[in-house]
Design a protein around this motif. Structure first.
Motif, PDB file in Angstrom:
ATOM      1  N   PRO A  79      29.589 -48.309  26.406  1.00 45.53           N
ATOM      2  CA  PRO A  79      28.584 -48.583  25.384  1.00 45.53           C
ATOM      3  C   PRO A  79      29.073 -49.580  24.344  1.00 45.53           C
ATOM      4  O   PRO A  79      30.274 -49.726  24.118  1.00 45.53           O
ATOM      5  N   ASP A 107      25.609 -40.876  27.593  1.00 41.52           N
ATOM      6  CA  ASP A 107      27.030 -41.237  27.443  1.00 41.52           C
ATOM      7  C   ASP A 107      27.791 -40.651  28.619  1.00 41.52           C
ATOM      8  O   ASP A 107      28.435 -39.604  28.528  1.00 41.52           O
ATOM      9  N   LEU A 120      23.888 -46.823  20.290  1.00 42.33           N
ATOM     10  CA  LEU A 120      24.688 -47.448  21.333  1.00 42.33           C
ATOM     11  C   LEU A 120      23.795 -48.185  22.332  1.00 42.33           C
ATOM     12  O   LEU A 120      22.666 -47.761  22.592  1.00 42.33           O
ATOM     13  N   GLU A 121      24.319 -49.254  22.876  1.00 47.27           N
ATOM     14  CA  GLU A 121      23.611 -50.027  23.894  1.00 47.27           C
ATOM     15  C   GLU A 121      24.425 -49.994  25.184  1.00 47.27           C
ATOM     16  O   GLU A 121      25.648 -50.160  25.170  1.00 47.27           O
ATOM     17  N   ILE A 122      23.736 -49.789  26.302  1.00 45.05           N
ATOM     18  CA  ILE A 122      24.407 -49.742  27.595  1.00 45.05           C
ATOM     19  C   ILE A 122      24.912 -51.129  27.964  1.00 45.05           C
ATOM     20  O   ILE A 122      24.156 -52.103  27.995  1.00 45.05           O
ATOM     21  N   TYR A 149      26.660 -45.875  32.910  1.00 46.66           N
ATOM     22  CA  TYR A 149      27.187 -47.217  32.671  1.00 46.66           C
ATOM     23  C   TYR A 149      27.326 -48.020  33.965  1.00 46.66           C
ATOM     24  O   TYR A 149      27.382 -49.245  33.924  1.00 46.66           O
TER      25      TYR A 149
END
Length: 450
Positions: free
Chosen positions: A430, A324, A423-425, A329
């Motif tokens: 996210p 995170d 969570l998905e990038i 990201y």
């Protein structure tokens, strides 16, 4: 920004924030200039429906995410007498030495918690630990002399382990910022985002999606070792199979040999000439790969995997809470990766408010300081004839608490359990595939109807 705590106690909205050095609730803060801006309250985030605060500790090796600028050397703090019988909580962090910037950011975040949560008679006692066991011990002695009933801090695992037996003998609890579970004891609670529970949560989700064959590419350091052990333990009772684990030197600029070993692939193919058909990518015998690293190093590893035709289009990348991070990201090679972490919504409001007040980005660990001081301030409201009760039995309330890092509860072993989202990038941030739980209560089984 609204924050909800123990027994669903509603807390105040953030109001105008002044310099901590002018606040009588902060005793002996090292000379810090007053912030030049006042923050307006950002729009409130939907609060979690449980109760008080914290954590994502500084990794002992390095700190992912933006760092506050190093402060100028400062003189030792001087105690300032608070109201008679006021709840006194020591705040022990490095305000000098290599981790001074992180310590300063923690103190700033603690100041925000004071304005948001604490009663007027609550007294915070900051003290410099210098980031060493010896400095932490000296700060602990000072805190006891000042009548502290709870210690928030210290930061590093070695400091926590130096203080744990002394705190036990003094009958006082530590709320430490470390994420090293080896430092946890029944009176020393480590609040940091350790990888173990998050890896277990991620593995459970991957299995639910039909993924059964796994490999791991881990840094050859304490984080890698803890992650590997957690990965093995998470898969052991399941149908999932851990085919291989490969390790790389975290200081290397080229992890290609470890990448080739874990993928059982050859060197990356040469770029196809104009008009020449591209070759078929190599067959892979696994479906997911665990990458327990963070920041720029994680981005480098991901790009090298992509270069060897091991990419998220074919293989699911699995991570840890340290993913995170804005740097993650921004890395195209990690798009579509999964990791378990606290829900980010409430923390985003805090980060915005922190930047408005202090003029810089908050390091990832800053939420721990906010949550820990907020927890202490809320518990201090329930004062009995002997003052605020910070006993382990109170801190380990099984109903748990809720803070910037979602719901959590402290265990009698000194660890922290958290409600984690999957969570998905995605580009820019996210996306939640599974939300974090809002309570630790297990849903009652439905009674079948006739």
């Amino acid at each position: 920004m609204k924050f909800r705590f123990r027994n669903l106690l509603a807390l105040c909205l953030v109001g105008p924030l002044l310099g901590a050095c002018d606040d009588p609730r902060v005793a002996g803060v090292l000379g810090r200039s007053q912030p030049t801006t006042r923050a307006e309250a950002p729009p409130p985030a939907p609060p979690p429906v449980v109760v008080p605060p914290p954590a994502a500790a500084v990794r002992e090796e390095t700190s992912p995410g933006p760092q506050a600028p190093a402060p100028a050397p400062a003189a030792p703090a001087r105690p300032v007498a608070g109201p008679t019988g006021a709840p006194r909580v020591a705040f022990l962090v490095p305000l000098s030495g290599p981790n001074a910037a992180v310590g300063r950011a923690l103190l700033d975040a603690a100041t925000l918690a004071l304005y948001d949560v604490a009663d007027d008679d609550f007294v915070l006692l900051p003290r410099d630990t210098q980031g060493t066991p010896e400095g932490a011990s000296a700060a602990f002695d000072w805190a006891i002399e000042q009548g502290a009933r709870l210690i928030v801090g210290p930061l590093l695992s070695a400091e926590v382990q130096a203080l744990a037996p002394r705190a036990r003998d003094a009958g006082i609890a530590l709320l430490a910022f470390s994420n090293d579970l080896a430092a946890a004891t029944p009176n020393s609670f480590v609040l940091g985002l350790a990888p173990q529970a998050a890896i277990r949560r991620t593995v459970e989700f991957a299995l639910s999606q039909g993924i059964l064959r796994f490999v791991a590419l881990v840094p050859n350091n304490a984080l890698g070792a803890a992650s590997e052990t957690a990965f093995r333990e998470a898969l052991a009772p399941t149908e999932g199979e851990l085919l291989r684990v490969e390790r790389y030197d975290p200081g290397t600029l080229d992890a290609s040999p470890a990448v080739r070993r874990v993928g059982q692939v050859g060197p990356p193919p040469p770029r196809a000439a104009r008009g020449e058909a591209a070759r078929e990518p190599p067959e892979l015998d696994f479906e997911a790969i665990l990458l327990p690293d963070f920041g720029d190093r994680l981005a480098q590893i991901a790009s090298q995997l992509h270069l060897h035709e091991i990419d998220p289009a074919r293989i699911k990348f699995l991570g840890i809470p340290l993913w995170d991070d804005p740097r993650v990201y921004r890395e195209p090679s990690l798009l579509g990766g999964w990791f378990a972490a606290p829900p980010p919504e409430a923390r985003r409001n805090f980060e915005r408010n922190y930047r408005e007040v202090f003029g810089r980005a908050a390091p990832r660990v800053a939420t721990l300081a906010y949550d820990a001081v907020a927890l202490a301030a809320v518990l201090a409201r329930d004062k009995g004839p002997d003052g605020a009760d910070f006993a382990p039995a109170v801190l380990t309330n099984p109903a748990g608490f809720a803070g910037l890092e979602g719901i959590f509860r402290l265990t009698p072993q000194g660890e922290v359990e958290r409600g984690l989202a999957i969570l998905e990038i995605q580009r820019g941030g996210p996306r939640a595939l599974q939300p974090a739980p809002e309570t630790f209560e297990t849903p009652a089984a439905e009674t079948p109807t006739n």
